[in-house]
Design an enzyme around this catalytic site. Structure first.
Site, PDB file in Angstrom:
ATOM      1  N   CYS A  45      89.727  67.523 -77.788  1.00 54.85           N
ATOM      2  CA  CYS A  45      89.380  66.185 -77.294  1.00 54.85           C
ATOM      3  C   CYS A  45      88.065  65.696 -77.889  1.00 54.85           C
ATOM      4  CB  CYS A  45      89.244  66.181 -75.771  1.00 54.85           C
ATOM      5  SG  CYS A  45      90.645  66.847 -74.863  1.00 54.85           S
ATOM      6  N   ASP A  46      87.065  66.563 -77.951  1.00 54.25           N
ATOM      7  CA  ASP A  46      85.696  66.131 -78.222  1.00 54.25           C
ATOM      8  C   ASP A  46      85.054  66.718 -79.476  1.00 54.25           C
ATOM      9  OD1 ASP A  46      85.780  64.656 -75.839  1.00 54.25           O
ATOM     10  OD2 ASP A  46      85.153  66.386 -74.661  1.00 54.25           O
ATOM     11  N   CYS A  88      87.067  70.841 -73.677  1.00 52.02           N
ATOM     12  CA  CYS A  88      88.224  70.562 -74.529  1.00 52.02           C
ATOM     13  C   CYS A  88      87.780  70.303 -75.961  1.00 52.02           C
ATOM     14  CB  CYS A  88      88.993  69.351 -73.989  1.00 52.02           C
ATOM     15  SG  CYS A  88      90.384  68.853 -75.031  1.00 52.02           S
TER      16      CYS A  88
END
Length: 313
Positions: A143-144, A140
Site C-alpha cells: 500500500c505505502d 502494508c
C-alpha cells in the site's frame, strides 16, 4: 448492489472475505444455499495486501495477493455468492436460528453462520506508533512502499511477512533495515537466504523499538538492545511493522468459546461450541496463517453447514 432482507431466513451467512470466507462462499453457493458474505474491509483480507504469493498450488511463478483474491471472489460469485460491504457487530442464537446485528442497524436471520473474520496486524504499542500512523508508520508495504522512494526504511519483525515485505521494499528504499528482537530470523530458510543476499537490506538483530520520533513525519527510531539494554537512534522515514496478527473476534466474545489469545475454538469439522456456527481461517485457534490451509477450512465449514441444515431444518 446486493439487496439484503431482514425478512429472509438465509441458509448461510459468512463473516469475512479472505480465502477461507470466499472458499466457504464458493462451496455454499455451489450447493444452492442462499448465501451472503459480509466483508467490512478489503476483499481478500491479509492476502490482498501481499505483494507475491509463491506457495499457493497452481501458480508456479507466484501470483499477487490482490489478483488471487479477485479470482476467488469472481469464482464464488459465478455460482451465486452475494458479497456485501458491511460489518457484523453482534451475534445471538434464537432457537435454531442465528441472529446477526449489523453496524448499520439491520438485523438478519440465518440457519448457519461461518466466521472467517481473519486477523489484523499486531501493534508495537510504543510511543509514536499511533501518532505517526500514515505519516511514516504503516502495516502494508504494497500500500505505502512507493511513498518512500529513495528514503531509509525500517521493517520490524523476523517472520515470513517481515522478510517478504522487506524484500519488496528494496524496490523503493535507499536502504531497508530489518529489525528483530532476536539474533536469528524466524522466516523460512529460502526467505532468509534472499534477505541476506540482498545488499539493500541491513539486518539489525537483538533490538526492539522503544519509540518512534519525528515532527510532522517519522524521522528516527529509538532502539534498545535486548542483550545490553543500550539505546541507539536510527534515522528512517518509513516504519513498516510486521510482528504478527490478532484475531478479529471481539464481536464474538460473549457467545463463542475462544482461546487465551482470542482465537475461536473449533473441532476438526470447524464446528464451534454453538450449533450452526462454524469458524475457518486466521480467526480459528490453531490457524497456520497459510492460504492453502484457510481454503481447506473454508471448504470444510461450508460442507458441514450444508449437512447441519439438512438434519435440522
Amino acid at each position: 448492489m446486493v439487496e439484503i432482507s431482514e425478512d429472509t431466513l438465509y441458509d448461510c451467512i459468512i463473516v469475512g472475505g479472505g480465502p477461507a470466507g470466499l472458499t466457504a462462499g464458493l462451496y455454499a453457493a455451489r450447493a444452492k444455499m442462499n448465501t451472503l458474505l459480509f466483508e467490512k474491509g478489503t476483499i481478500g483480507g491479509q492476502i490482498a495486501i501481499t505483494d507475491l504469493v509463491e506457495n499457493y498450488p497452481g501458480f508456479p511463478e507466484g501470483i499477487s495477493g490482490k489478483e488471487l483474491s479477485l479470482r476467488f471472489k469472481e469464482q464464488a460469485e459465478r455460482f451465486g455468492l452475494k458479497v456485501v460491504k458491511g460489518e457484523v457487530v453482534k451475534v445471538e442464537k434464537s432457537g435454531r436460528e442465528v441472529i446477526l446485528h449489523l453496524r448499520n442497524g439491520q438485523i438478519l436471520r440465518t440457519k448457519t453462520l461461518i466466521v472467517a473474520s481473519g486477523s489484523n496486524p499486531r501493534k508495537l504499542g510504543v510511543p509514536g506508533e499511533s501518532e505517526f500512523l500514515n505519516r511514516g508508520v504503516s502495516y502494508c508495504a504494497t500500500c505505502d512502499g512507493a511513498l518512500f522512494e529513495g528514503s531509509p526504511i525500517a521493517v520490524i519483525g523476523g517472520g515470513d511477512s517481515a522478510t517478504q515485505e522487506a524484500l519488496f521494499l528494496t524496490r523503493f528504499g535507499s536502504v531497508v533495515y530489518l529489525i528483530h528482537r532476536r539474533d536469528q530470523l524466524r522466516a523460512q530458510k529460502h526467505l532468509q537466504e534472499k534477505v541476506f543476499s540482498n545488499p539493500k537490506i541491513k539486518f539489525i538483530p537483538n533490538n526492539v523499538v522503544e519509540e518512534i520520533k519525528g515532527s510532522d513525519f517519522v524521522e528516527r527510531l529509538i532502539l534498545k538492545n535486548t542483550k545490553t539494554g543500550d539505546l541507539s537512534e536510527l534515522p528512517v522515514e518509513g516504519v513498516f511493522i510486521f510482528i504478527g496478527l490478532e484475531p478479529n473476534t471481539g464481536f464474538l466474545r460473549d457467545i463463542l468459546k475462544l482461546d487465551e489469545r482470542g482465537y475461536i475454538l473449533t473441532d476438526e469439522k470447524m464446528r464451534t461450541n454453538l450449533e450452526g456456527v462454524f469458524a475457518a481461517g486466521d480467526c480459528r485457534s490453531g490457524s497456520t496463517g497459510q492460504v492453502a490451509v484457510a481454503v481447506g477450512e473454508g471448504c470444510i465449514a461450508a460442507m458441514e453447514a450444508e449437512k447441519y441444515i439438512e438434519y435440522n431444518f
